[in-house]
Design an enzyme around this catalytic site. Structure first.
Site, PDB file in Angstrom:
ATOM      1  N   SER A  40       0.814  -1.224   0.000  1.00  0.00           N
ATOM      2  CA  SER A  40       0.000   0.000   0.000  1.00  0.00           C
ATOM      3  C   SER A  40       0.844   1.269   0.000  1.00  0.00           C
ATOM      4  O   SER A  40       1.927   1.312   0.603  1.00  0.00           O
ATOM      5  CB  SER A  40      -0.875  -0.022   1.250  1.00  0.00           C
ATOM      6  N   GLU A  49       0.295   3.665   1.741  1.00  0.00           N
ATOM      7  CA  GLU A  49       0.385   4.109   3.142  1.00  0.00           C
ATOM      8  C   GLU A  49       1.738   3.755   3.759  1.00  0.00           C
ATOM      9  O   GLU A  49       2.108   4.274   4.797  1.00  0.00           O
ATOM     10  CB  GLU A  49      -0.723   3.452   3.972  1.00  0.00           C
ATOM     11  N   TYR A  58      -1.684   0.772  10.207  1.00  0.00           N
ATOM     12  CA  TYR A  58      -1.986   0.072   8.949  1.00  0.00           C
ATOM     13  C   TYR A  58      -0.748   0.052   8.055  1.00  0.00           C
ATOM     14  O   TYR A  58      -0.343  -0.996   7.547  1.00  0.00           O
ATOM     15  CB  TYR A  58      -3.157   0.770   8.238  1.00  0.00           C
TER      16      TYR A  58
HETATM   17  P1  GDP Z   1      -7.133   6.329   2.758  1.00  0.00           P
HETATM   18  O1  GDP Z   1      -6.193   7.128   1.919  1.00  0.00           O
HETATM   19  O2  GDP Z   1      -6.939   4.852   2.594  1.00  0.00           O
HETATM   20  O3  GDP Z   1      -7.139   6.745   4.172  1.00  0.00           O
HETATM   21  O4  GDP Z   1      -8.591   6.568   2.122  1.00  0.00           O
HETATM   22  P2  GDP Z   1      -9.820   7.455   2.615  1.00  0.00           P
HETATM   23  O5  GDP Z   1     -10.773   7.463   1.472  1.00  0.00           O
HETATM   24  O6  GDP Z   1     -10.363   6.977   3.920  1.00  0.00           O
HETATM   25  O7  GDP Z   1      -9.222   8.913   2.843  1.00  0.00           O
HETATM   26  C1  GDP Z   1      -8.642   9.658   1.795  1.00  0.00           C
HETATM   27  C2  GDP Z   1      -8.305  11.052   2.290  1.00  0.00           C
HETATM   28  O8  GDP Z   1      -9.524  11.782   2.490  1.00  0.00           O
HETATM   29  C3  GDP Z   1      -7.579  11.101   3.643  1.00  0.00           C
HETATM   30  O9  GDP Z   1      -6.561  12.055   3.577  1.00  0.00           O
HETATM   31  C4  GDP Z   1      -8.657  11.570   4.628  1.00  0.00           C
HETATM   32  O10 GDP Z   1      -8.140  12.281   5.744  1.00  0.00           O
HETATM   33  C5  GDP Z   1      -9.446  12.496   3.712  1.00  0.00           C
HETATM   34  N1  GDP Z   1     -10.804  12.750   4.204  1.00  0.00           N
HETATM   35  C6  GDP Z   1     -11.383  13.975   4.352  1.00  0.00           C
HETATM   36  N2  GDP Z   1     -12.617  13.857   4.844  1.00  0.00           N
HETATM   37  C7  GDP Z   1     -12.848  12.530   5.016  1.00  0.00           C
HETATM   38  C8  GDP Z   1     -13.972  11.793   5.494  1.00  0.00           C
HETATM   39  O11 GDP Z   1     -14.996  12.338   5.875  1.00  0.00           O
HETATM   40  N3  GDP Z   1     -13.850  10.424   5.487  1.00  0.00           N
HETATM   41  C9  GDP Z   1     -12.692   9.798   5.078  1.00  0.00           C
HETATM   42  N4  GDP Z   1     -12.637   8.445   5.085  1.00  0.00           N
HETATM   43  N5  GDP Z   1     -11.616  10.475   4.631  1.00  0.00           N
HETATM   44  C10 GDP Z   1     -11.694  11.827   4.606  1.00  0.00           C
END
Ligand code: GDP
Length: 329
Positions: A131, A133, A155
């Site tokens: 990933s 990440e 993670y």
């Molecule tokens: P990730 O990259 O695997 O953590 O995928 P996510 O879709 O959960 O998040 C992508 C990005 O969107 C991250 O930087 C989050 O901090 C940002 N983000 C902003 N608002 C939100 C929210 O309401 N939900 C989530 N899941 N992510 C958010």
């Protein structure tokens, strides 16, 4: 069925078949004529997903149970093994780091150990889903296969162990093991834990009802988003190479959560999207990787792969699927 065809029939095992990538990969492999065994910790959840028509043979199993994994490989005699299993929510990993370590690290150690011990018959090729990440805040951009890994989340750390071991079992124990450093891959099958699904679901509801509200975290966070259907092509291509290796799989383009939100509302004909959206401190994440973009030159050159769905096409695909879902419910 001719005997020649039987000889050509390849068998694949997908650990983590119930997830988004498991769906797209099993569809791809069945389309290519593979016999596909899908492993899930909870096979009943597979039937509830109504994907039986694909012809995937679903087995129960968990990578953490070494004996069961051994049994599955004996039974299926696979040519290719795809590991898409594990815990996948970056945000939730802060709540239970040990669970992430068990599923994403220990389980992979078990599988690689079993693979390194196979000395007769077919030696399966192995794919590990790593990933973006794992990079954390590297300070480098774009990142590639040689960029140092500095994960910022439980993670990410759990994925670094699996990725590193995949490389070491390849280097020192001769396992045909490849690792895909996958950037964010999206589809209509994402759960609402992910921001793309959360935005599409709320925006379509607002579009259909004429009112509503969407509360988001950091609108300035940027991601390198691809379509999951494109990413599984790269995953399959990795196991078709004579030499196993690591590959970054990314679109190579960053977009912010704000750009994504604006694009979704625009596709629905709503220009004043800020009326419906608020942004608050995203309290679930002590740290968030704000922006990392991937350099997939190696995948382009060695695999002939590229992310073929553009950002705008991805938005169209996700919003249209959500519209279909909400208007047929
Ligand atoms: P990730 O990259 O695997 O953590 O995928 P996510 O879709 O959960 O998040 C992508 C990005 O969107 C991250 O930087 C989050 O901090 C940002 N983000 C902003 N608002 C939100 C929210 O309401 N939900 C989530 N899941 N992510 C958010």
């Amino acid at each position: 069925m001719t005997s020649e065809w039987v000889c050509d029939l390849r068998t694949a095992v997908i650990f983590g078949v119930t997830g988004q990538d498991g769906f797209y990969l099993s569809r791809l492999l069945i389309g290519k004529g593979y016999r596909v065994f899908g492993v899930s910790r909870d096979p009943s959840s597979y039937s509830s997903l109504k994907r039986r028509e694909f012809g995937v043979e679903v087995l129960s199993g968990d990578l953490v149970q070494e004996n069961r994994v051994d049994e599955i490989l004996q039974q299926s005699q696979p040519d290719e093994i795809y590991n898409l299993a594990g815990e996948s929510s970056v945000a939730s990993s802060w709540k239970d780091p040990a669970k992430y370590c068990l599923a994403n690290s220990v389980g992979v150690g078990n599988l690689l150990k079993i693979l390194s011990g196979i000395s007769t018959g077919t030696k399966p090729r192995y794919f590990q889903a790593a990933s973006s990440e794992m990079f954390g805040e590297t300070g480098e951009t774009p990142v590639d296969e040689l960029t140092p890994l500095k994960p910022k989340t439980p993670y990410g750390a759990s994925k670094v162990f699996a990725h590193t071991m995949t490389g070491r079992f390849r280097d020192f124990l001769n396992v045909h093991a490849s690792s895909g450093l996958l950037f964010n891959q999206e589809s209509p099958l994402r759960s609402e834990k992910y921001v793309t699904k959360k935005i599409c679901k709320a925006a379509v509801r607002i579009h259909l009802q004429g009112s509503g509200h969407l509360s988001l975290g950091n609108l300035n966070a940027k991601r390198d988003w691809s379509f999951a259907g494109d990413v599984v092509e790269a995953i399959w291509l990795m196991l078709q190479q004579d030499q196993p290796d690591d590959f970054v799989i990314a679109s190579g383009i960053l977009h912010s959560v704000e750009q994504f939100t604006e694009g979704v509302f625009r596709h629905l004909g709503i220009s004043d999207w800020r009326r419906y959206v608020s942004s608050k401190e995203f309290d679930l994440r002590p740290t968030d990787v704000i922006a990392t973009v991937g350099n997939s030159s190696k995948a382009r050159k060695d695999l002939g792969w590229k992310s073929s769905t553009s950002f705008d096409e991805l938005i169209t695909l996700l919003v249209d699927a959500e519209l279909r879902l909400q208007t047929t419910m």
